[in-house]
Write a protein that holds these residues in place. Structure first.
Motif, PDB file in Angstrom:
ATOM      1  N   VAL A 183       0.838  -1.193   0.000  1.00  0.00           N
ATOM      2  CA  VAL A 183       0.000   0.000   0.000  1.00  0.00           C
ATOM      3  C   VAL A 183       0.876   1.246   0.000  1.00  0.00           C
ATOM      4  N   GLY A 184       1.993   1.168   0.699  1.00  0.00           N
ATOM      5  CA  GLY A 184       2.955   2.267   0.652  1.00  0.00           C
ATOM      6  C   GLY A 184       3.537   2.438  -0.747  1.00  0.00           C
ATOM      7  N   LEU A 185       3.767   1.337  -1.434  1.00  0.00           N
ATOM      8  CA  LEU A 185       4.257   1.385  -2.811  1.00  0.00           C
ATOM      9  C   LEU A 185       3.206   2.014  -3.729  1.00  0.00           C
ATOM     10  N   TRP A 186       1.934   1.798  -3.419  1.00  0.00           N
ATOM     11  CA  TRP A 186       0.829   2.396  -4.188  1.00  0.00           C
ATOM     12  C   TRP A 186       0.986   3.918  -4.263  1.00  0.00           C
ATOM     13  N   LYS A 187       1.457   4.513  -3.182  1.00  0.00           N
ATOM     14  CA  LYS A 187       1.691   5.971  -3.170  1.00  0.00           C
ATOM     15  C   LYS A 187       2.664   6.372  -4.273  1.00  0.00           C
ATOM     16  N   LYS A 188       3.753   5.645  -4.425  1.00  0.00           N
ATOM     17  CA  LYS A 188       4.744   5.952  -5.465  1.00  0.00           C
ATOM     18  C   LYS A 188       4.165   5.691  -6.852  1.00  0.00           C
ATOM     19  N   ILE A 189       3.370   4.643  -6.968  1.00  0.00           N
ATOM     20  CA  ILE A 189       2.753   4.303  -8.258  1.00  0.00           C
ATOM     21  C   ILE A 189       1.831   5.429  -8.718  1.00  0.00           C
TER      22      ILE A 189
END
Length: 358
Positions: free
Chosen positions: A226-232
């Motif tokens: 979900v944290g990676l979703w921010k970068k995506i």
């Protein structure tokens, strides 16, 4: 050996559970910081989606009936989810695009005329294709061709309806998720796809906002994803001129749960704030079952809204028109329940206003 393996697995499971609890606690603590800033954001819908299969044959009178129903519960905007099937080359308005077939009824004009009469806005969706789900995540040639078709649609719609008083903005129906964009190459391709369309829109007029509605599935949840979703989100939407992200909560379809949806919106808001994009919540007012999608009760809808309201600037329903519709006999009760809730909120707001002036 098997005994030690079992103990090792149990330890790993306990560690993952502990990390998830720490993560959720961190998010909840930070909610307290943001919740005050969202004090005036009442959990009410301001927009609702409607799909062309349902509304393409509406007469002007039927549109007026539909939009008045929405206005009575505070809806200020109807979103036409899409207006062209680009794969089958079918449009729900009088198109001049080569090879495309027009519907007998001009759905866009009828919706706009009814909206002007009622006093609400229409956000017009562009084209969409079922091939998006197969090719959108890897085939850049297909994406480029699809963008070109949509630029032609933009030009035609703006020429036909851009000056209409009820025209309120644009919606891009191509919904991306974390599945589409696991690599930087995919993210770059999608960024170029959106840029191509939005540049065409903004070249016509910068006065109309552009909305998209991505989604995230926690069925593929991994620690940190979900944290990676921010970068995506940031990589896909940077410099695209998209104004509004209406993030699907995906609770109705079963992709997310009440346990993780707050974290999803927490990280999405960090991304949209960094990009200067407004964040809305696209609340699913249905449940997916073996027999199809069915309306959910008001209690669940309000819980969905309460989980994310401290992060968003507005709520979009998917959909009052399809699941809480006064004009459908089996949905009248659902509509009346929301109407009662809406009126209660409005009375409370009026009381607050009066007491502040005393």
């Amino acid at each position: 050996m098997n005994k030690f393996l079992i103990i090792f697995v149990i330890c790993i499971v306990n560690l993952i559970t502990m990390l998830k609890k720490i993560f959720r606690r961190k998010v909840k603590d930070e909610i307290k910081v943001t919740i005050g800033a969202r004090h005036n954001n009442k959990p009410l819908f301001k927009s609702s989606f409607i799909q062309k299969w349902y509304a393409k044959d509406f007469s002007l009178e039927r549109w007026i009936e539909e939009l008045r129903m929405l206005q009575n519960v505070g809806i200020e905007e109807i979103i036409l989810q899409s207006i062209v099937d680009t794969k089958n080359k079918e449009a729900v308005y009088n198109t001049m695009l080569e090879g495309f077939v027009s519907s007998e009824n001009d759905m866009i004009k009828s919706a706009l005329d009814a909206a002007e009469y009622i006093g609400i806005k229409v956000r017009v969706g562009l084209g969409e294709s079922e091939d998006w789900w197969e090719k959108g995540w890897y085939d850049f040639k297909w994406l480029s061709e699809e963008a070109d078709i949509n630029k032609k649609i933009v030009n035609e719609i703006f020429e036909k309806y851009g000056d209409h008083k009820a025209f309120g903005g644009w919606y891009i129906p191509y919904e991306f998720s974390e599945f589409f964009i696991t690599t930087k190459s995919q993210q770059m391709n999608l960024n170029l796809f959106y840029k191509s369309i939005t540049e065409e829109i903004k070249s016509k007029s910068k006065n109309f906002s552009i909305m998209i509605a991505p989604f995230f599935s926690s069925n593929r949840f991994k620690i940190g994803s979900v944290g990676l979703w921010k970068k995506i989100i940031q990589n896909v939407l940077v410099d695209t001129s998209i104004d509004i992200v209406s993030l699907q909560d995906s609770i109705g379809v079963g992709y997310n749960t009440f346990e993780n949806v707050s974290a999803l919106f927490y990280y999405t808001k960090q991304a949209t704030d960094a990009l200067g994009i407004t964040l809305y919540a696209d609340i699913e007012t249905f449940d997916s079952t073996e027999k199809g999608n069915i309306p959910v009760d008001l209690k669940k809808i309000l819980k969905q809204m309460s989980e994310v309201y401290c992060y968003v600037d507005g709520f979009v329903a998917f959909s009052i028109n399809h699941f809480q519709n006064k004009n459908e006999e089996n949905q009248i009760g659902n509509y009346n329940n929301y109407l009662e809730y809406y009126n209660k909120i409005k009375i409370e707001e009026l009381f607050e206003k009066i007491t502040q002036n005393i």
